[in-house]
Design an enzyme around this catalytic site. Structure first.
Site, PDB file in Angstrom:
ATOM      1  N   ASP A 138       0.847  -1.184   0.000  1.00 34.22           N
ATOM      2  CA  ASP A 138       0.000   0.000   0.000  1.00 34.22           C
ATOM      3  C   ASP A 138       0.882   1.234   0.000  1.00 34.22           C
ATOM      4  OD1 ASP A 138      -3.181   0.292   0.465  1.00 34.22           O
ATOM      5  OD2 ASP A 138      -2.136   2.085   1.174  1.00 34.22           O
ATOM      6  N   ASP A 166       4.413   2.161  -4.090  1.00 38.96           N
ATOM      7  CA  ASP A 166       3.454   2.530  -5.127  1.00 38.96           C
ATOM      8  C   ASP A 166       3.071   1.257  -5.881  1.00 38.96           C
ATOM      9  OD1 ASP A 166       2.118   3.419  -7.387  1.00 38.96           O
ATOM     10  OD2 ASP A 166       3.506   5.074  -7.780  1.00 38.96           O
ATOM     11  N   ASP A 267      -7.621  -4.498  -5.634  1.00 36.73           N
ATOM     12  CA  ASP A 267      -8.835  -3.830  -5.160  1.00 36.73           C
ATOM     13  C   ASP A 267      -8.524  -2.338  -5.193  1.00 36.73           C
ATOM     14  OD1 ASP A 267     -11.486  -3.744  -4.058  1.00 36.73           O
ATOM     15  OD2 ASP A 267     -10.598  -3.300  -2.117  1.00 36.73           O
ATOM     16  N   CYS A 329     -15.132  -0.564  -5.418  1.00 33.02           N
ATOM     17  CA  CYS A 329     -16.440  -0.354  -4.796  1.00 33.02           C
ATOM     18  C   CYS A 329     -17.141   0.837  -5.438  1.00 33.02           C
ATOM     19  CB  CYS A 329     -16.328  -0.199  -3.277  1.00 33.02           C
ATOM     20  SG  CYS A 329     -15.310   1.177  -2.735  1.00 33.02           S
TER      21      CYS A 329
END
Length: 394
Positions: A138, A166, A267, A329
Site C-alpha cells: 500500500d 506505489d 482492489d 467499490c
C-alpha cells in the site's frame, strides 16, 4: 420512480452523476436493510454460541460465503469481547466474494496490491493457512501499519510481508524457496546484514535510521530506484535469512512467467460511490465535499488512469496460468468495464475468466460477460464490481 427519488437525501449533482452512470438511486435507500457482515477466524466456529451471547445478537450464516455471518445494520462490534480477542473481524460479504474469486489453493503465493485497511489481507492469510505466502502493498504507510496491527491481532502474519510502495511500480517477486528453521539459523551465522526474525522492539539505532530514511523520502520525490519500505515480515514469509540485495533483486520478464505470483488481488482506489455507508458519511462531512471526492471530473479521470496502471502492474507480476481479480467499490462503468476493456485491448496475454463460485452468489452480471456486480438491493451487500483474469502463454 421520480417521486421515490425525490425523497432521497441526496443532492441534485449526485443524482445527475448517478443518472449519467446508469446507477439506480434507490440503492441508497437500502442502508436500513443492508446487513453488516463478519467473518469468523477459523477455529472460532466452536465458540459461536458464546460469541452470540457476548455481542447480544444472533448471527445469521451467509450460505453462499463460507465463514461469513450477517448482523443487523446498526450492530457495532468494535467494543465487543470477540472482536477484541480476535475471534471475528468485520468485512463486507462482497469484499469476501472478491477474495473467494481468487480461488486460493494450498501453497499459493498471493499479492494484495492495494491491501489497506487489511480485512481482505487477513482473509487471504486465513485461506492460505500454514502454506504459501501473502505480500501486502500500500502506498500509505499509516494505513499499512493498520494492516500490520490486524495481522498481529489475529495471529495471521507468519507468512506475510508488508511493503510501503506505489502499487503501479512495485516489482518484487515472492520468495518461493523458504529456508527451514535449522538451515535458517545456520545461514544467519554465516551471513552478515541479513533479515533476522521481525520484532516490534527494534534497537534504538535501527529505529532512528528508519525514521531518518522516512524523513529523507518525504523531503524529496521518490525515484523509481528507491526500494519499497518493508514494515513487517513473518518468520515463514521467506524474508528471514535474506540479505537486502537478495530481497530487492529484480527479475526479467521471462522469469516472472514462472516465478511470479500465483494469485493477485487489485482492489483499486475508486470514488467509493457503491458504498452506501461511505456516501452516507457526506451528511456529516457536508455534501459540498462530495464534489471534490466523487463528482469532480478531473479526479475521476485521474482515478481511472491509476486503476489501469495498478491493473497493468499487478498483471505483470502474475505468473503464466495465474489468476488476477480486479475490483472496485464504484458502480460506474468508467472505473470498471471501461478499465477492463482498455486493459484487454492492450494485453494479448490477458483473458477474462469465469468465476466458478459465483453461480451461487446473489449478484448481477456486469456489462461485459464474466464480470460481476454486487449492489445493496440485489445482493444485500455494499456495491462492488469484480472481474477475474488469467495470464496466457504467448
Amino acid at each position: 420512480m421520480e417521486e421515490e427519488t425525490s425523497k432521497l437525501p441526496l443532492p441534485d449533482d449526485f443524482l445527475d452523476f448517478l443518472q449519467t452512470n446508469g446507477i439506480d438511486p434507490l440503492i441508497y435507500t437500502a442502508i436500513e436493510s443492508t446487513p453488516r457482515y463478519i467473518r469468523l477466524k477459523p477455529g472460532s466456529e466452536a465458540y459461536l454460541e458464546e460469541i452470540e451471547a457476548e455481542i447480544k445478537c444472533r448471527l445469521q450464516k451467509v450460505n453462499w460465503l463460507p465463514g461469513f455471518y450477517s448482523l443487523p445494520p446498526h450492530m457495532q462490534i468494535a467494543n465487543s469481547k470477540p472482536y477484541k480477542e480476535g475471534k471475528i473481524y468485520g468485512i463486507d460479504a462482497a469484499s469476501g466474494a472478491a477474495v473467494m474469486a481468487l480461488d486460493i489453493s494450498v501453497g499459493d503465493h498471493v499479492l494484495d496490491l492495494c491491501c489497506a485497511p487489511g480485512a481482505k489481507l487477513c482473509m487471504i492469510s486465513d485461506l492460505l493457512g500454514d502454506s504459501g505466502s501473502v505480500t501486502g502493498v500500500d502506498v500509505a504507510r499509516h494505513r499499512l501499519a493498520a494492516c500490520r496491527t490486524m495481522l498481529q491481532k489475529y495471529v495471521l502474519g507468519d507468512a506475510c510481508r508488508l511493503f510501503v510502495a506505489d502499487g503501479t511500480t512495485f516489482s518484487l517477486m515472492p520468495v518461493r524457496d523458504h529456508l527451514d528453521s535449522i538451515s535458517c539459523e545456520f545461514a544467519l551465522e554465516e551471513k552478515k546484514d541479513t533479515f533476522r526474525e521481525w520484532t516490534s522492539r527494534r534497537p534504538w539505532k535501527e529505529r532512528k535510521r528508519a525514521a531518518r530514511a522516512r524523513e529523507n523520502a518525504a523531503s524529496r520525490l521518490v525515484s523509481e530506484t528507491d526500494h519499497p519500505e518493508l514494515i513487517f515480515y513473518g518468520k515463514a514469509s521467506g524474508v528471514v535469512g535474506l540479505s537486502k540485495d537478495e530481497l530487492y533483486q529484480t527479475v526479467s520478464s521471462s522469469e516472472v512467467s514462472s516465478s511470479g505470483y500465483d494469485k493477485v488481488l487489485v482492489d483499486a482506489e475508486c470514488t467509493h460511490d457503491g458504498s452506501i455507508r461511505h456516501i452516507q458519511k457526506f451528511e456529516h462531512w457536508g455534501w459540498e465535499t462530495l464534489n471534490g471526492r466523487v463528482l469532480n471530473a478531473e479526479r475521476s479521470d485521474n482515478l481511472t488512469a491509476l486503476q489501469l496502471k495498478l491493473l497493468i502492474n499487478g498483471f505483470r507480476l502474475l505468473r503464466v496460468g495465474g489468476s488476477l481479480v480486479y475490483s472496485t467499490c464504484s458502480l460506474t462503468v468508467s472505473q470498471n468495464e471501461n478499465v477492463v476493456e482498455w486493459f484487454l485491448k492492450e494485453n494479448s496475454s490477458a483473458a477474462l475468466q469465469e468465476i466458478d463460485a459465483a453461480k451461487d452468489w446473489p449478484c448481477k452480471s456486469g456489462r461485459i460477460p464474466k464480470t460481476l456486480r454486487f449492489d445493496p438491493v440485489t445482493s444485500k451487500t455494499s456495491g462492488l464490481f469484480v472481474a477475474k483474469f488469467t495470464k496466457l502463454a504467448v
